[in-house]
Design a protein around this motif. Structure first.
Motif, short mmCIF file in Angstrom:
data_model
loop_
_atom_site.label_atom_id
_atom_site.label_comp_id
_atom_site.label_asym_id
_atom_site.label_seq_id
_atom_site.Cartn_x
_atom_site.Cartn_y
_atom_site.Cartn_z
N LYS A 780 0.85 -1.19 0.00
CA LYS A 780 0.00 0.00 0.00
C LYS A 780 0.88 1.24 0.00
O LYS A 780 1.83 1.35 0.78
CB LYS A 780 -0.94 0.00 1.21
CG LYS A 780 -1.88 -1.19 1.25
CD LYS A 780 -2.80 -1.12 2.46
CE LYS A 780 -3.73 -2.31 2.51
NZ LYS A 780 -3.02 -3.59 2.73
N ILE A 781 0.55 2.19 -0.91
CA ILE A 781 1.34 3.41 -1.08
C ILE A 781 0.42 4.62 -0.96
O ILE A 781 -0.69 4.61 -1.48
CB ILE A 781 2.03 3.42 -2.46
CG1 ILE A 781 2.92 2.19 -2.63
CG2 ILE A 781 2.82 4.70 -2.68
CD1 ILE A 781 3.47 2.02 -4.03
N ASP A 782 0.87 5.65 -0.28
CA ASP A 782 0.16 6.93 -0.26
C ASP A 782 0.73 7.83 -1.34
O ASP A 782 1.96 8.02 -1.42
CB ASP A 782 0.30 7.61 1.11
CG ASP A 782 -0.55 6.93 2.17
OD1 ASP A 782 -1.59 6.35 1.80
OD2 ASP A 782 -0.15 6.95 3.35
N CYS A 783 -0.16 8.38 -2.18
CA CYS A 783 0.27 9.24 -3.27
C CYS A 783 0.21 10.70 -2.81
O CYS A 783 -0.84 11.34 -2.88
CB CYS A 783 -0.60 9.02 -4.50
SG CYS A 783 -0.01 9.89 -5.96
N THR A 784 1.31 11.21 -2.31
CA THR A 784 1.37 12.60 -1.84
C THR A 784 1.61 13.53 -3.04
O THR A 784 1.72 13.08 -4.18
CB THR A 784 2.49 12.77 -0.82
OG1 THR A 784 3.74 12.38 -1.42
CG2 THR A 784 2.24 11.90 0.41
N THR A 785 1.67 14.81 -2.77
CA THR A 785 1.87 15.78 -3.85
C THR A 785 2.75 16.93 -3.36
O THR A 785 2.77 17.26 -2.17
CB THR A 785 0.53 16.33 -4.36
OG1 THR A 785 0.76 17.22 -5.45
CG2 THR A 785 -0.22 17.08 -3.26
N LYS A 786 3.46 17.54 -4.32
CA LYS A 786 4.21 18.76 -4.05
C LYS A 786 3.52 19.98 -4.63
O LYS A 786 4.03 21.10 -4.50
CB LYS A 786 5.62 18.64 -4.64
CG LYS A 786 6.46 17.54 -3.99
CD LYS A 786 7.84 17.46 -4.63
CE LYS A 786 8.67 16.35 -3.99
NZ LYS A 786 10.01 16.24 -4.63
N ILE A 787 2.37 19.78 -5.27
CA ILE A 787 1.63 20.87 -5.90
C ILE A 787 0.81 21.57 -4.82
O ILE A 787 -0.09 20.97 -4.22
CB ILE A 787 0.73 20.35 -7.02
CG1 ILE A 787 1.57 19.62 -8.07
CG2 ILE A 787 -0.06 21.48 -7.65
CD1 ILE A 787 0.76 18.89 -9.12
N LEU A 878 7.03 8.66 -10.84
CA LEU A 878 8.11 9.38 -11.53
C LEU A 878 7.94 10.89 -11.47
O LEU A 878 8.90 11.61 -11.20
CB LEU A 878 8.20 8.92 -12.98
CG LEU A 878 8.51 7.44 -13.21
CD1 LEU A 878 8.49 7.11 -14.68
CD2 LEU A 878 9.85 7.07 -12.58
N THR A 879 6.72 11.36 -11.76
CA THR A 879 6.51 12.80 -11.78
C THR A 879 5.02 13.11 -11.70
O THR A 879 4.18 12.20 -11.83
CB THR A 879 7.10 13.43 -13.07
OG1 THR A 879 7.05 14.86 -12.96
CG2 THR A 879 6.32 13.00 -14.29
N GLU A 880 4.72 14.37 -11.48
CA GLU A 880 3.34 14.85 -11.49
C GLU A 880 3.31 16.23 -12.13
O GLU A 880 4.32 16.93 -12.17
CB GLU A 880 2.77 14.90 -10.08
CG GLU A 880 3.51 15.86 -9.16
CD GLU A 880 2.90 15.96 -7.77
OE1 GLU A 880 1.75 15.52 -7.60
OE2 GLU A 880 3.57 16.48 -6.87
N LYS A 881 2.13 16.61 -12.63
CA LYS A 881 2.00 17.92 -13.26
C LYS A 881 0.63 18.50 -12.92
O LYS A 881 -0.39 17.82 -13.02
CB LYS A 881 2.16 17.83 -14.78
CG LYS A 881 2.14 19.20 -15.48
CD LYS A 881 2.47 19.09 -16.94
CE LYS A 881 2.52 20.48 -17.60
NZ LYS A 881 3.60 21.31 -17.01
#
Length: 1155
Positions: A780-787, A878-881
């Motif tokens: 199980k992975i939590d998908c965090t964000t830097k946006i 890998l990345t987010e936008k």
């Protein structure tokens, strides 16, 4: 450009849209009638459960279904209204040719002028006064007079009806008061449209009004009793019989009793929470007990308590447990209830008392489940070894959501696997037992015996069996004897395999091929053919003959499995490639059938399907030829050829295990074709069907009726033996993976053999005892964000809101390998698998998400694009936008990523060096929000919510999108698909299928820009998705139909359809045949086929064109030969001169095999 589309049903709708019970088929047999969009099923209710006796297709989408009986009738009739407002009253009668013949007694168009209602249609029937009320449009009630209907007339008559204006708008429900001395009905309505109430915090005002119908004047009179109600979204109005002017009003989370001149009685229960939403009900016994369901699938029991004066003074509500989410349910009898689901499988349950409460806390037990594939939200194709195609659908909603794995053909459920290579033949034996206990296994130069007991297998030796030579045939015989035919001799064995009773050996050559039944035996030594009779302790040679060439195959199987003997023998010859039919016992030749253009015959079988005898011959290069057989004269006729595989095929008769499906109408015996594309040949509804078996290759097989495993099959592969059972013979085989939470999108990662799905769960609606698939994952992975914008908006959302996840599922085991949890309030709405130009070896998964504030229209949703790499069970972000709107769809496009954002399209590539997305193109901005995007080569098909479809061309040099054609007629498009570079199909919200073409030939830009409509066709289905491909392989060697243009479409109702382009000459022929069939085949409800398929939009009707109704065309196969000939003779001259009945039947049969 000439239109040439062929549309056919792969799977009928499966969602339940309406239910009725009554004595429809007879005055003594209770029936359950289930409407499923465009057809209804009739079940008989007996002590064993539900038995399907009739499936009736309707030229229309059923919106109203009611059973009723007038005082002058001895059984019930059925009232139906379709979406196009065609009404009908149907009766079921027994005739000489049909035990359940559906007769249209009354029919008529019930369409009213006026504004289309936002509420569901309402209908109520007063059998005492012979009236039916229907409300389909605002401000008008249709009154149908049925009291004086004459049901003894043979011909159908039109309704006697009238329109009555009514002041009330936004009518939620209409119900007659029961047993009222004058026809009186209640109206529950709102002063505002349901769209006005945007959230659950605003009070909703409803009104209860009573009317009386003046029969002579044909008018309605408003009565004094009226009430203002304040409740959350009123849903149902239920009159209570014992009390005049008394009714139950059920709201979203409220239940009230209203009585004239008295205060309301409201139910106070902790079960009715703010989040509760009651969506369905049914009565158990008049006025005392009711079953209710909510949108989470909870089943409640409502009990009304009465005083001595029969006035209700209190109500109680009990929770019985959790069933499939259902708006339609009905009480049958003896505590049995049918739950007809829209979002999951329908269920047959039995209510239990407190003493019988189930372990999980439910006060019911599930007796049976009935598959519902709808609603289909997304689907993907998986092609196994380019042979077995599988369609995977995202189906259902909430706790009832599933993945459905759909294949044509048959699945094998394995009981055991034995490693035993190089087997040449296998046969079962019963030794001193009513069940099969032993296996006789033949190898090239020996035979081995195996004893099977429970899960154990042991090799044994029996004194009288020849184990030193290859066995060609072995079986139980009469009088507790056993027959073994080897290359060396024929042996008759007794005393449970210990004593050799008699033996026959050839004087010259070894035995090359043999066949037998319990009393007869034939064998061949080269070109010498011998016939024997088997008796108690005796094997007597009766006759022999010399044939011109060596014998390749033999068969003396009785034509019916119930028979012990046959008077025919089928013989296949080498060199002079042919099939001979000989008479027994003399071996006189009755018929010779040359197979000159074909390869050597390897196996021959005589079998009867649906009282029709056939001879099947398999050839050395894989095809099967089959003939009809004249049993009296031994003649073969009506030759047909089907290609199954490319290697030699062996044919074996086996017994089909008793079907659990009530609808199965197949014969008990089926024919198993063992090859590199194994198939089961059977009949369904008097038609031969070739169903693929989902195994790669089978060498040979036999039936095996085990005491431990039951009726099973032994299947021999290159490497060993599989003991298992086959699924019911059916056209579509469906397997289910229950997810426990909604599933929105799916993609298949071919290189890693996994599925990636987007799920969403409502915490208040999780299934009892079922863990959502996102919580089952090994990792199980939590998908965090830097946006920052995404992070801030997610922080405003409550942890108890819906949660979304990305789940990776193993292709074979369907286990959840990895689950990625998104932020609070973040929804995953699009996904795709792709390879980038700079890295074609790695598998990438791109996901589009958004955060939406449901009740705040002033805040524009924002989104993000997330890229994952997946390799060796490792998922890496890998990345987010950040995106300025919701990414409704993402697609791989020329090694890049095409993203539909709001009303625009943008193209991105991924830079591994910078670990970020780089925008390549200037956005193309459409007129309205994008609903779907499809790509083909350099072309992009852009579908929006209002303006239909637009065709774009991508210019790689300038990274720009050029609009080259668009549709000038606005329509609410739901899905679209490329047929070829210049031809497209799309569907819209009114259930219509449209075909468009872009004009490349004109030199004028104004002529090229508008899309030309080639055709329109009414499906009555809400299509959500198109997928290019098909589920079957082309099985005919002389195929005239290319499957390259096939596309499957999935609908909300569970309907799966197929659209394919035909050669224009074939299209013209079938168009003429369609018109002839429409005139010849009577429709239920007297609805014309042209009316049914005409396009309906905003009450405008356009005749269907450019599409052929494949469902109607395939009815040609069910007609008697004389009728087929007559229809062909009446086709226009240019369409009948070069085709015979046999050729037309062959064409239609080929069309029936493409789905």
């Amino acid at each position: 450009m000439n239109p040439s589309n062929y549309v056919v049903t792969v799977q009928k709708p499966t969602e339940v849209t309406a239910l009725a019970t009554g004595y429809f088929t007879s005055s003594t047999q209770l029936n359950l009638i289930i409407a499923k969009n465009t057809h209804f099923e009739i079940y008989i209710i007996d002590s064993e459960g539900l038995k399907l006796v009739k499936d009736v297709s309707i030229y229309g989408k059923i919106i109203i279904l009611k059973c009723f009986r007038l005082s002058n009738m001895n059984k019930d009739v059925l009232f139906i209204v379709t979406e196009k407002c065609h009404g009908m009253i149907l009766d079921c009668q027994k005739t000489d040719h049909e035990p359940f013949d559906i007769i249209t007694k009354y029919h008529g168009l019930l369409e009213d002028t006026g504004k289309e209602s936002t509420q569901a249609p309402s209908c109520t029937i007063d059998t005492k006064h012979g009236l039916i009320l229907c409300r389909t449009t605002e401000g008008v009630i249709k009154v149908i007079f049925v009291k004086d209907l004459a049901f003894n007339e043979s011909s159908s008559r039109t309704f006697e009806s009238c329109n009555i204006r009514i002041d009330e708008q936004n009518i939620v429900d209409i119900q007659f008061l029961i047993d009222s001395p004058r026809p009186t009905f209640l109206v529950l309505h709102s002063t505002k449209s349901e769209y006005y109430f945007l959230n659950g915090n605003q009070p909703e005002e409803y009104y209860l009004q009573t009317y009386e119908i003046e029969l002579k004047e044909r008018e309605i009179k408003r009565l004094a009793w009226t009430k203002k109600l304040t409740l959350s979204k009123a849903s149902f109005l239920i009159p209570i019989t014992h009390n005049s002017f008394t009714c139950l009003v059920i709201g979203r989370n409220s239940i009230e009793i209203h009585r004239q001149n008295e205060p309301k009685v409201g139910l106070k229960s902790s079960l009715l929470q703010e989040t509760t939403s009651i969506i369905g009900y049914c009565s158990i016994d008049d006025n005392y007990r009711y079953l209710l369901t909510d949108d989470c699938g909870k089943l409640y029991l409502l009990i009304l308590e009465y005083e001595n004066s029969l006035k209700t003074y209190d109500m109680k509500l009990n929770l019985l447990g959790q069933v499939s989410i259902s708006r339609n349910l009905t009480y049958l009898d003896n505590s049995v209830v049918f739950i007809g689901s829209h979002f999951g499988d329908s269920q047959l349950i039995r209510l239990l008392s407190e003493q019988q409460q189930q372990q999980g806390g439910n006060y019911f037990e599930i007796l049976e489940s009935y598959t519902n594939v709808g609603p289909i939200l997304d689907m993907c194709f998986v092609d196994f070894d380019r042979q077995n195609r599988q369609l995977v659908t995202c189906s259902g909603y909430g706790k009832d959501a599933t993945l459905r794995f759909i294949r044509t053909g048959i699945g094998i459920h394995e009981h055991a696997v034995i490693d035993l290579p190089n087997i040449k033949g296998i046969w079962p034996l019963r030794l001193n037992n009513q069940y099969d206990t032993h296996l006789v296994v033949a190898f090239f130069d020996q035979t081995r015996l195996f004893y099977l007991q429970n899960e154990e297998i042991e090799e044994v030796e029996l004194a009288a069996f020849d184990l030193q030579h290859q066995t060609l045939f072995c079986a139980n015989g009469a009088s507790n004897q056993y027959l073994q035919i080897t290359t060396h001799s024929i042996r008759l064995i007794g005393n449970h395999g210990q004593d050799l009773l008699t033996e026959w050996k050839s004087e010259s050559n070894e035995i090359t091929v043999a066949s037998a039944n319990t009393t007869q035996c034939v064998c061949a030594c080269g070109n010498q053919l011998f016939y024997f009779e088997i008796g108690p302790n005796s094997l007597k040679q009766i006759s022999q003959c010399q044939l011109p060439y060596n014998v390749a195959c033999l068969d003396v199987a009785p034509l019916n499995v119930q028979e012990e003997r046959t008077d025919l023998c089928a013989v296949g010859l080498w060199t002079q490639i042919s099939i001979w039919i000989c008479r027994l016992p003399t071996l006189d030749v009755l018929h010779r059938e040359s197979l000159v253009s074909d390869t050597l015959p390897r196996s021959v079988i005589m079998i009867t399907f649906d009282s029709r005898p056939y001879v099947f011959i398999s050839l050395a290069d894989g095809p099967i030829i089959y003939y009809s057989l004249d049993r009296e004269q031994g003649l073969l006729y009506d030759r047909k050829k089907v290609s199954l595989g490319t290697k030699p095929t062996t044919l074996t008769i086996c017994q089909q295990p008793a079907s659990s499906s009530a609808s199965s109408q197949s014969s008990d015996a089926v024919l198993f074709a063992c090859s590199d594309h194994p198939s089961v040949i059977s009949t369904v509804n008097d038609k031969l069907t070739f169903s693929s078996v989902n195994l790669r290759e089978i060498v040979c097989m036999c039936s095996f009726n085990s005491e431990y495993y039951g009726a099973s099959l032994i299947l021999v592969t290159d490497t060993g033996v599989i003991l298992g059972r086959i699924d019911d013979i059916q056209k579509l085989h469906k397997r289910t993976l229950r997810l426990g939470e909604s599933v929105r999108r799916i993609t298949f990662v071919d290189k890693e053999k996994v599925y990636a799905v987007l799920t969403q769960s409502r915490h208040e609606c999780l299934a009892d005892g079922v863990l959502p698939v996102s919580k089952q994952a090994h990792q199980k992975i939590d998908c965090t964000t830097k946006i920052k914008a995404i992070k801030d908006m997610a922080a405003e959302r409550n942890e108890s809101d819906n949660s979304s996840s990305i789940v990776i599922l193993d292709q074979q085991t369907h286990e959840a390998r990895i689950s990625v949890k998104l932020l609070c309030g973040e929804e995953a709405i699009s996904i795709c698998t792709m390879n980038f130009v700079d890295d074609s070896t790695s598998s990438y998964i791109a996901v589009g998400t958004t955060i939406v504030f449901e009740y705040d229209n002033d805040r524009q949703p924002i989104g993000r694009l997330i890229l994952f790499s997946y390799r060796s069970n490792q998922l890496t972000i890998l990345t987010e936008k950040e995106l300025n709107n919701a990414p409704h769809q993402i697609l791989p496009f020329q090694g890049k990523l095409l993203v539909a954002i709001g009303n625009s399209i943008q193209l991105f590539e991924y830079s591994p060096q910078q670990s970020e997305f780089i925008q390549l193109s200037k956005p193309y901005v459409g007129r309205f929000k994008c609903s779907e995007v499809k790509v083909k080569d350099d072309f992009i098909l852009f579908s929006d919510e209002i303006y239909s479809i637009t065709v774009l061309r991508y210019n790689p040099s300038g990274h720009t999108f050029e609009e080259i054609a668009t549709n000038a007629s606005p329509q609410l498009t739901t899905a679209c698909q490329f047929i070829d570079d210049d031809t497209f199909v799309c569907t819209e919200t009114y259930g219509n299928l449209l075909c468009y073409h872009k004009n490349n030939e004109s030199t004028k830009e104004l002529d090229r820009n508008p899309l030309t409509r080639l055709g329109q066709y009414h499906l009555a289905e809400q299509i959500n998705i198109f997928r290019h491909g098909h589920l079957v392989t082309q099985q005919t060697s002389e195929s005239i139909i290319s499957l390259a243009t096939c596309s499957l479409m999935g609908a909300t109702s569970g309907y799966i359809g197929l659209v394919v382009q035909l050669p224009h000459s074939l299209y013209r022929l079938l168009t003429s045949l369609e018109k002839s069939l429409a005139q010849h085949i009577p429709s239920v409800g007297q609805i014309e086929h042209s009316t049914w398929r005409s396009m309906r939009s905003d009450k405008q009707s356009t005749i269907s064109s450019g599409f052929i109704d494949g469902d109607l065309i395939q009815l040609y196969l069910d007609l008697p030969k004389a009728v087929q000939t007559e229809l062909l003779e009446h086709l226009p001259n240019d369409n009948q001169s070069n085709v015979s009945v046999e050729e037309l039947v062959k064409i239609v049969e080929e069309l029936s095999r493409i789905h």
